[in-house]
Design a protein around this motif. Structure first.
Motif, PDB file in Angstrom:
ATOM      1  N   ALA A 220       0.826  -1.209   0.000  1.00 32.94           N
ATOM      2  CA  ALA A 220       0.000   0.000   0.000  1.00 32.94           C
ATOM      3  C   ALA A 220       0.862   1.262   0.000  1.00 32.94           C
ATOM      4  CB  ALA A 220      -0.924  -0.009   1.216  1.00 32.94           C
ATOM      5  N   ILE A 221       1.972   1.246   0.728  1.00 31.60           N
ATOM      6  CA  ILE A 221       2.881   2.398   0.765  1.00 31.60           C
ATOM      7  C   ILE A 221       3.467   2.650  -0.617  1.00 31.60           C
ATOM      8  CG2 ILE A 221       5.102   3.220   1.657  1.00 31.60           C
ATOM      9  CD1 ILE A 221       4.449   1.721   4.281  1.00 31.60           C
ATOM     10  N   ARG A 222       3.956   1.590  -1.245  1.00 33.37           N
ATOM     11  CA  ARG A 222       4.559   1.742  -2.580  1.00 33.37           C
ATOM     12  C   ARG A 222       3.534   2.250  -3.590  1.00 33.37           C
ATOM     13  NH1 ARG A 222       4.914  -3.056  -3.574  1.00 33.37           N
ATOM     14  NH2 ARG A 222       2.996  -2.970  -4.796  1.00 33.37           N
ATOM     15  N   ASN A 223       2.355   1.661  -3.596  1.00 32.32           N
ATOM     16  CA  ASN A 223       1.333   2.059  -4.561  1.00 32.32           C
ATOM     17  C   ASN A 223       0.824   3.477  -4.310  1.00 32.32           C
ATOM     18  OD1 ASN A 223       1.534  -0.425  -5.825  1.00 32.32           O
ATOM     19  ND2 ASN A 223      -0.171  -1.330  -4.700  1.00 32.32           N
ATOM     20  N   PHE A 224       0.762   3.872  -3.044  1.00 29.23           N
ATOM     21  CA  PHE A 224       0.360   5.235  -2.704  1.00 29.23           C
ATOM     22  C   PHE A 224       1.358   6.239  -3.271  1.00 29.23           C
ATOM     23  CE2 PHE A 224       0.541   8.914   0.158  1.00 29.23           C
ATOM     24  CZ  PHE A 224      -0.782   9.330   0.158  1.00 29.23           C
ATOM     25  N   ILE A 225       2.647   5.950  -3.125  1.00 33.13           N
ATOM     26  CA  ILE A 225       3.680   6.838  -3.663  1.00 33.13           C
ATOM     27  C   ILE A 225       3.586   6.901  -5.180  1.00 33.13           C
ATOM     28  CG2 ILE A 225       6.178   7.138  -3.953  1.00 33.13           C
ATOM     29  CD1 ILE A 225       6.527   5.890  -1.183  1.00 33.13           C
ATOM     30  N   SER A 226       3.334   5.767  -5.811  1.00 33.87           N
ATOM     31  CA  SER A 226       3.245   5.717  -7.273  1.00 33.87           C
ATOM     32  C   SER A 226       2.116   6.605  -7.787  1.00 33.87           C
ATOM     33  CB  SER A 226       3.030   4.272  -7.727  1.00 33.87           C
ATOM     34  OG  SER A 226       2.959   4.183  -9.127  1.00 33.87           O
ATOM     35  N   VAL A 227       0.954   6.523  -7.143  1.00 38.43           N
ATOM     36  CA  VAL A 227      -0.191   7.339  -7.549  1.00 38.43           C
ATOM     37  C   VAL A 227       0.106   8.820  -7.331  1.00 38.43           C
ATOM     38  CG1 VAL A 227      -2.586   7.908  -7.018  1.00 38.43           C
ATOM     39  CG2 VAL A 227      -1.892   5.513  -7.192  1.00 38.43           C
ATOM     40  N   LEU A 228       0.663   9.152  -6.166  1.00 44.18           N
ATOM     41  CA  LEU A 228       0.953  10.550  -5.840  1.00 44.18           C
ATOM     42  C   LEU A 228       1.972  11.135  -6.810  1.00 44.18           C
ATOM     43  CD1 LEU A 228      -0.011  12.486  -3.566  1.00 44.18           C
ATOM     44  CD2 LEU A 228       2.121  11.961  -2.368  1.00 44.18           C
ATOM     45  N   ALA A 229       3.002  10.344  -7.137  1.00 46.78           N
ATOM     46  CA  ALA A 229       4.044  10.823  -8.044  1.00 46.78           C
ATOM     47  C   ALA A 229       3.491  11.126  -9.429  1.00 46.78           C
ATOM     48  CB  ALA A 229       5.157   9.778  -8.139  1.00 46.78           C
ATOM     49  N   LYS A 230       2.600  10.282  -9.904  1.00 52.19           N
ATOM     50  CA  LYS A 230       2.036  10.498 -11.237  1.00 52.19           C
ATOM     51  C   LYS A 230       1.013  11.629 -11.238  1.00 52.19           C
ATOM     52  CE  LYS A 230       3.134   5.866 -12.800  1.00 52.19           C
ATOM     53  NZ  LYS A 230       2.677   4.515 -13.187  1.00 52.19           N
ATOM     54  N   GLU A 231       0.304  11.797 -10.121  1.00 53.48           N
ATOM     55  CA  GLU A 231      -0.629  12.924 -10.015  1.00 53.48           C
ATOM     56  C   GLU A 231       0.102  14.263 -10.117  1.00 53.48           C
ATOM     57  OE1 GLU A 231      -2.722  12.458  -6.366  1.00 53.48           O
ATOM     58  OE2 GLU A 231      -4.221  11.070  -7.197  1.00 53.48           O
ATOM     59  N   HIS A 232       1.317  14.317  -9.559  1.00 52.01           N
ATOM     60  CA  HIS A 232       2.098  15.559  -9.560  1.00 52.01           C
ATOM     61  C   HIS A 232       3.133  15.596 -10.681  1.00 52.01           C
ATOM     62  CE1 HIS A 232       0.317  15.651  -5.530  1.00 52.01           C
ATOM     63  NE2 HIS A 232       0.525  16.952  -5.556  1.00 52.01           N
ATOM     64  N   ASP A 233       3.100  14.561 -11.532  1.00 53.20           N
ATOM     65  CA  ASP A 233       3.987  14.498 -12.693  1.00 53.20           C
ATOM     66  C   ASP A 233       5.459  14.636 -12.316  1.00 53.20           C
ATOM     67  OD1 ASP A 233       4.242  14.017 -15.391  1.00 53.20           O
ATOM     68  OD2 ASP A 233       4.317  16.143 -15.926  1.00 53.20           O
ATOM     69  N   TRP A 234       5.835  13.991 -11.201  1.00 50.63           N
ATOM     70  CA  TRP A 234       7.241  13.983 -10.800  1.00 50.63           C
ATOM     71  C   TRP A 234       8.026  13.039 -11.709  1.00 50.63           C
ATOM     72  CZ3 TRP A 234       5.435  13.183  -5.115  1.00 50.63           C
ATOM     73  CH2 TRP A 234       5.058  14.419  -4.580  1.00 50.63           C
ATOM     74  N   THR A 235       9.209  13.443 -12.071  1.00 48.80           N
ATOM     75  CA  THR A 235      10.034  12.626 -12.958  1.00 48.80           C
ATOM     76  C   THR A 235      10.719  11.514 -12.180  1.00 48.80           C
ATOM     77  OG1 THR A 235      11.870  14.180 -12.697  1.00 48.80           O
ATOM     78  CG2 THR A 235      10.441  14.476 -14.615  1.00 48.80           C
ATOM     79  N   TYR A 236      10.928  10.375 -12.862  1.00 50.92           N
ATOM     80  CA  TYR A 236      11.638   9.241 -12.283  1.00 50.92           C
ATOM     81  C   TYR A 236      13.073   9.249 -12.810  1.00 50.92           C
ATOM     82  CZ  TYR A 236       7.161   7.176 -10.741  1.00 50.92           C
ATOM     83  OH  TYR A 236       5.954   6.921 -10.139  1.00 50.92           O
ATOM     84  N   TYR A 237      13.948   8.615 -12.060  1.00 48.64           N
ATOM     85  CA  TYR A 237      15.369   8.635 -12.393  1.00 48.64           C
ATOM     86  C   TYR A 237      15.646   7.881 -13.689  1.00 48.64           C
ATOM     87  CZ  TYR A 237      20.428   8.412 -11.642  1.00 48.64           C
ATOM     88  OH  TYR A 237      21.779   8.545 -11.772  1.00 48.64           O
TER      89      TYR A 237
END
Length: 322
Positions: A220-237
């Motif tokens: 749940a922690i990992r998936n929560f971060i994934s959703v939040l990151a895509k909502e804010h369009d944060w770039t991945y390494y």
């Protein structure tokens, strides 16, 4: 544009007429094929796998008596394989089809089993996993170590087969591994991935939806971060270009159900980092220790970084039985 992955069926899609026309992808690979040539695949039919080896390989022997290593199959399977590496004393082969299933085989419970490689014997009954691991240890002691133990104690079974780990590390990657179906499709996909590396690929990660290794609320922690990151369009390494905001996440837990997280970012964007960590604190009361680090190095090692203690306890305390 096709993703470069050296898959035979993708190379066959390249139009040789594109050579010399300046095509950025097709011409390049077509020229490569013209230079190197396409060797006819060597197929081994009816290969019986009689034993297990290290790193998730099952073992058979070809008609000339050479050892053949096959990933993805289990002892007792009869398979059809394609040779990918041929040496004087052994062959490495890719599994194409299981023509006769072993009685030792079971359906893997993890949805990512085919991609991950982390639990390479999940398709083998647990009692046979124990037997093979015991035989491997004994063989290594005797054949490689030249040690003849007077007594060899039997291997002990684990009390739990799933959700037993107390630490996992996930990677953010701008270049998600594409499935065969995605590669063949003309659709444009979000290439960001938050999960584990493809075996043997430091530059490719597949998106994890559910991992069976660490107890809740790890997934749940990992998936929560994934959703939040895509909502804010944060770039991945991006491991090749050395760019991108989010880089990795370590999750550690104890037997009390408490979690510690350590987030790595390659860009020092404190406001967004604090926003993400505060959201995690608010959502998951099980998180009792939070760290983050800014990593501008080429590697992901966290131990030589300046770890910043953001919130909660500085350590997790574990209780040992006995």
């Amino acid at each position: 544009m096709y993703c470069f992955n050296q898959r035979y069926e993708i190379l066959m899609k390249i139009d040789l007429k594109e050579v010399g026309k300046g095509s950025k992808d097709k011409g390049c690979y077509a020229a490569y094929i013209c230079r190197m040539g396409m060797k006819k695949p060597v197929i081994i039919e009816g290969l019986y796998l009689h034993a297990a080896a290290a790193k998730g390989n099952a073992i058979g022997r070809d008609s000339e008596g050479r050892v053949v290593f096959v990933k993805g199959a289990v002892p007792g399977d009869t398979v059809r394989v394609r040779v990918v590496k041929k040496k004087k004393q052994f062959i490495e082969a890719k599994l194409l089809e299981v023509t006769e299933f072993s009685e030792q085989r079971v359906a893997p419970q993890c949805q990512h089993f085919e991609l991950c490689g982390g639990c390479s014997w999940q398709n083998l009954k647990y009692e046979h996993q124990l037997e093979n691991k015991f035989n491997e240890v004994v063989n290594n002691l005797k054949r490689l170590g030249h040690v003849e133990p007077e007594v060899i104690e039997p291997i002990l079974a684990a009390p739990k087969n799933f959700f037993y780990r107390n630490k996992l590390e996930y990677s953010f990657c701008a270049e998600r591994w594409l499935t065969d179906e995605e590669v063949k499709s003309d659709e444009n996909f979000d290439r960001r991935a938050f999960g584990f590396h493809i075996p043997g690929r430091w530059d490719r990660v597949f998106e994890v939806e559910k991992c069976l290794l660490q107890p809740d609320p790890s997934n749940a922690i990992r998936n929560f971060i994934s959703v939040l990151a895509k909502e804010h369009d944060w770039t991945y390494y991006h491991p090749r270009e050395k760019t991108g905001f989010l880089r990795s996440l370590m999750l550690r837990n104890n037997s009390k159900g408490q979690f510690m997280i350590a987030l790595q970012c390659s860009e020092d964007r404190r406001e967004e980092i604090h926003f993400l960590l505060d959201k995690l604190k608010e959502k998951f009361p099980e998180i009792c220790s939070i760290y983050f680090a800014i990593n501008e190095k080429a590697n992901d090692s966290i131990y030589d970084l300046d770890l910043i203690h953001y919130s909660g306890d500085s350590v997790l305390i574990e209780s040992m039985p006995g």
